[in-house]
Design an enzyme around this catalytic site. Structure first.
Site, PDB file in Angstrom:
ATOM      1  N   GLY A 114      44.753  41.787  45.527  1.00 21.06           N
ATOM      2  CA  GLY A 114      45.512  42.548  44.531  1.00 21.06           C
ATOM      3  C   GLY A 114      46.816  43.127  45.036  1.00 21.06           C
ATOM      4  O   GLY A 114      47.306  44.120  44.510  1.00 21.06           O
ATOM      5  N   GLY A 116      49.764  41.349  45.430  1.00 20.86           N
ATOM      6  CA  GLY A 116      50.950  40.591  45.042  1.00 20.86           C
ATOM      7  C   GLY A 116      51.179  39.340  45.853  1.00 20.86           C
ATOM      8  O   GLY A 116      52.224  38.705  45.766  1.00 20.86           O
ATOM      9  N   LEU A 117      50.163  38.959  46.663  1.00 15.71           N
ATOM     10  CA  LEU A 117      50.312  37.744  47.479  1.00 15.71           C
ATOM     11  C   LEU A 117      49.452  36.586  46.943  1.00 15.71           C
ATOM     12  O   LEU A 117      49.260  35.581  47.620  1.00 15.71           O
ATOM     13  CB  LEU A 117      49.946  38.019  48.944  1.00 15.71           C
ATOM     14  CG  LEU A 117      50.829  39.042  49.668  1.00 15.71           C
ATOM     15  CD1 LEU A 117      50.426  39.150  51.134  1.00 15.71           C
ATOM     16  CD2 LEU A 117      52.315  38.675  49.572  1.00 15.71           C
ATOM     17  N   GLY A 118      48.928  36.744  45.741  1.00 18.89           N
ATOM     18  CA  GLY A 118      48.223  35.626  45.111  1.00 18.89           C
ATOM     19  C   GLY A 118      46.886  35.301  45.753  1.00 18.89           C
ATOM     20  O   GLY A 118      46.491  34.133  45.813  1.00 18.89           O
ATOM     21  N   SER A 120      43.813  35.962  44.692  1.00 19.44           N
ATOM     22  CA  SER A 120      42.791  35.426  43.785  1.00 19.44           C
ATOM     23  C   SER A 120      43.084  33.971  43.446  1.00 19.44           C
ATOM     24  O   SER A 120      42.174  33.137  43.401  1.00 19.44           O
ATOM     25  CB  SER A 120      42.686  36.282  42.519  1.00 19.44           C
ATOM     26  OG  SER A 120      43.947  36.471  41.946  1.00 19.44           O
ATOM     27  N   ALA A 121      44.357  33.637  43.251  1.00 20.57           N
ATOM     28  CA  ALA A 121      44.704  32.242  42.945  1.00 20.57           C
ATOM     29  C   ALA A 121      44.341  31.340  44.115  1.00 20.57           C
ATOM     30  O   ALA A 121      43.798  30.245  43.930  1.00 20.57           O
ATOM     31  CB  ALA A 121      46.196  32.122  42.632  1.00 20.57           C
ATOM     32  N   ASP A 164      50.983  31.620  40.162  1.00 15.30           N
ATOM     33  CA  ASP A 164      50.209  31.705  41.410  1.00 15.30           C
ATOM     34  C   ASP A 164      49.406  30.438  41.679  1.00 15.30           C
ATOM     35  O   ASP A 164      49.386  29.931  42.796  1.00 15.30           O
ATOM     36  CB  ASP A 164      49.203  32.858  41.326  1.00 15.30           C
ATOM     37  CG  ASP A 164      49.869  34.211  41.389  1.00 15.30           C
ATOM     38  OD1 ASP A 164      51.050  34.298  41.037  1.00 15.30           O
ATOM     39  OD2 ASP A 164      49.196  35.180  41.796  1.00 15.30           O
TER      40      ASP A 164
HETATM   41  O1  PMV Z   1      50.044  40.585  41.456  1.00 15.99           O
HETATM   42  P1  PMV Z   1      49.877  39.137  41.221  1.00 15.99           P
HETATM   43  O2  PMV Z   1      50.074  38.323  42.463  1.00 15.99           O
HETATM   44  O3  PMV Z   1      48.580  38.819  40.488  1.00 15.99           O
HETATM   45  O4  PMV Z   1      51.055  38.678  40.255  1.00 15.99           O
HETATM   46  C1  PMV Z   1      51.124  39.071  38.905  1.00 15.99           C
HETATM   47  C2  PMV Z   1      52.369  38.498  38.299  1.00 15.99           C
HETATM   48  C3  PMV Z   1      52.563  38.774  36.830  1.00 15.99           C
HETATM   49  O5  PMV Z   1      53.756  38.111  36.451  1.00 15.99           O
HETATM   50  C4  PMV Z   1      52.735  40.262  36.566  1.00 15.99           C
HETATM   51  C5  PMV Z   1      51.397  38.266  35.990  1.00 15.99           C
HETATM   52  C6  PMV Z   1      51.289  36.746  35.988  1.00 15.99           C
HETATM   53  O6  PMV Z   1      50.186  36.254  35.715  1.00 15.99           O
HETATM   54  O7  PMV Z   1      52.283  36.047  36.220  1.00 15.99           O
END
Ligand code: PMV
Length: 338
Positions: A114, A116-118, A120-121, A164
């Site tokens: 969680g 911002g580095l993806g 979960s993807a 992601d």
């Molecule tokens: O925080 P992350 O890595 O899940 O990124 C979210 C990015 C958003 O643009 C806010 C949502 C999305 O699904 O693109």
């Protein structure tokens, strides 16, 4: 036994606006989630996920997706991690048309959850790829990206872009606009990532931006402006020679756009104190640009600096608990040797 790893990503440009159909450019980085899958003889799913939390946990649960794990760790943590793995297994069962498939899965990750580095993807992509290979039905990359996107969207109640999962599957720099996805040629960029030890709630932050746009029409203009920043960044990348390392002028121009992008994200209310502290520490140290990456609130920033100065400055920034250099990873999902 099949082991697959898939990279995390940073957003060079375009998070949040991508949810509204604007383009975005995420870049896969050389930090990965790795999943080993073994086919079981029954329909159980056993998950060992030692690195997904600080404490680590091992869960075993039986039967269909949605079964109750028997573990003594906070429920949200298990839900968050298991939700994605559940969805990935469901995707494989449906792709190979066998709802009875069971797997032993071992998940390790170099990506904080969680932040911002993806992460979960990367877990979803690696799980789908490893599990489908373990049952002798490997998927081509486009299908893998599609199934991973659908799995992530299902867990996030439809609030997911393809950014992601596509970057993690394909690797490198990619462009995502609605349902359209393509790989971009890009030079090796000198990313420096700062992490505040926290996490943002993607669903809540996406919902907050939506509410802001509905009540304050200028916020919708901010979204459009982010789209324009992304298009300019894309043109810069397209025009640049892809030699290694990139020219100083390209870095300066990309960095300037990252700064603008960060300001626009802050205007949407998705920055945070620790993210601002890291962004400013990076800029003051001489980074050519710095912005939050991902949903925001807390988590990571990404900056560009070919020198060691930003890394050094972030190391001494109280808000920053970890700093690392990241490389563009052109590999995407890949099978790892046994
Ligand atoms: O925080 P992350 O890595 O899940 O990124 C979210 C990015 C958003 O643009 C806010 C949502 C999305 O699904 O693109």
């Amino acid at each position: 036994m099949t082991t697959v790893s898939a990279p995390g990503k940073v957003y060079l440009f375009g998070e949040h606006a991508v949810v509204y159909g604007e383009p975005a450019i995420p870049c896969a980085i050389d930090r990965r989630a790795t999943v080993t899958a073994d086919l079981r003889e029954d329909d159980h799913i056993r998950v060992r996920a030692a690195d997904l939390t600080l404490d680590g946990f091992t869960v075993e649960y039986a039967g269909s997706v949605g079964g109750q794990p028997d573990v003594a760790v906070p429920e949200e943590l298990v839900d968050a991690a298991m939700g994605y793995i559940d969805a990935a297994v469901a995707a494989v069962r449906s792709a190979v048309e066998d709802p009875q498939l069971g797997f032993d899965l071992t998940v390790t990750s170099e990506l904080p959850l969680g932040a911002g580095l993806g992460s979960s993807a990367a877990v979803v992509v690696a799980t789908i790829d490893a599990a489908s290979r373990a049952c002798g039905a490997p998927l081509d990359r486009r299908r893998l990206a599609q199934l991973a996107y659908e799995a992530e969207a299902a867990v996030q109640g439809g609030n997911a872009s393809r950014a992601d999962t596509f970057a993690s599957t394909m690797g490198g720099a990619v462009r995502v606009e609605g349902d359209q996805t393509q790989m971009l040629a890009a030079p090796q960029l000198p990313f420096v990532v700062g992490y505040d030890g926290g996490a943002g709630e993607t669903g809540a932050l996406v919902a907050a931006v939506r509410a802001l746009c509905e009540t304050h029409p200028p916020a919708a203009r901010v979204i459009e402006t982010i789209g324009r920043v992304v298009s300019e960044g894309e043109q810069l990348l397209a025009a640049a020679p892809h030699d290694d390392p990139p020219s100083e002028s390209l870095l300066t121009e990309l960095g300037g756009l990252m700064d603008i992008n960060h300001g626009l994200l802050a205007a949407l209310g998705v920055s945070g104190q620790s993210l601002e502290a890291m962004v400013w520490a990076a800029r003051e140290a001489g980074a050519v640009g710095a912005k939050l990456t991902g949903a925001g609130g807390a988590g990571c920033i990404v900056s560009l600096d070919p020198t060691p100065e930003t890394t050094r400055a972030l190391r001494y920034t109280p808000a920053c608990v970890e700093v690392f250099r990241a490389e563009l990873d052109t590999d995407g999902a890949r099978v790892e040797p046994r």
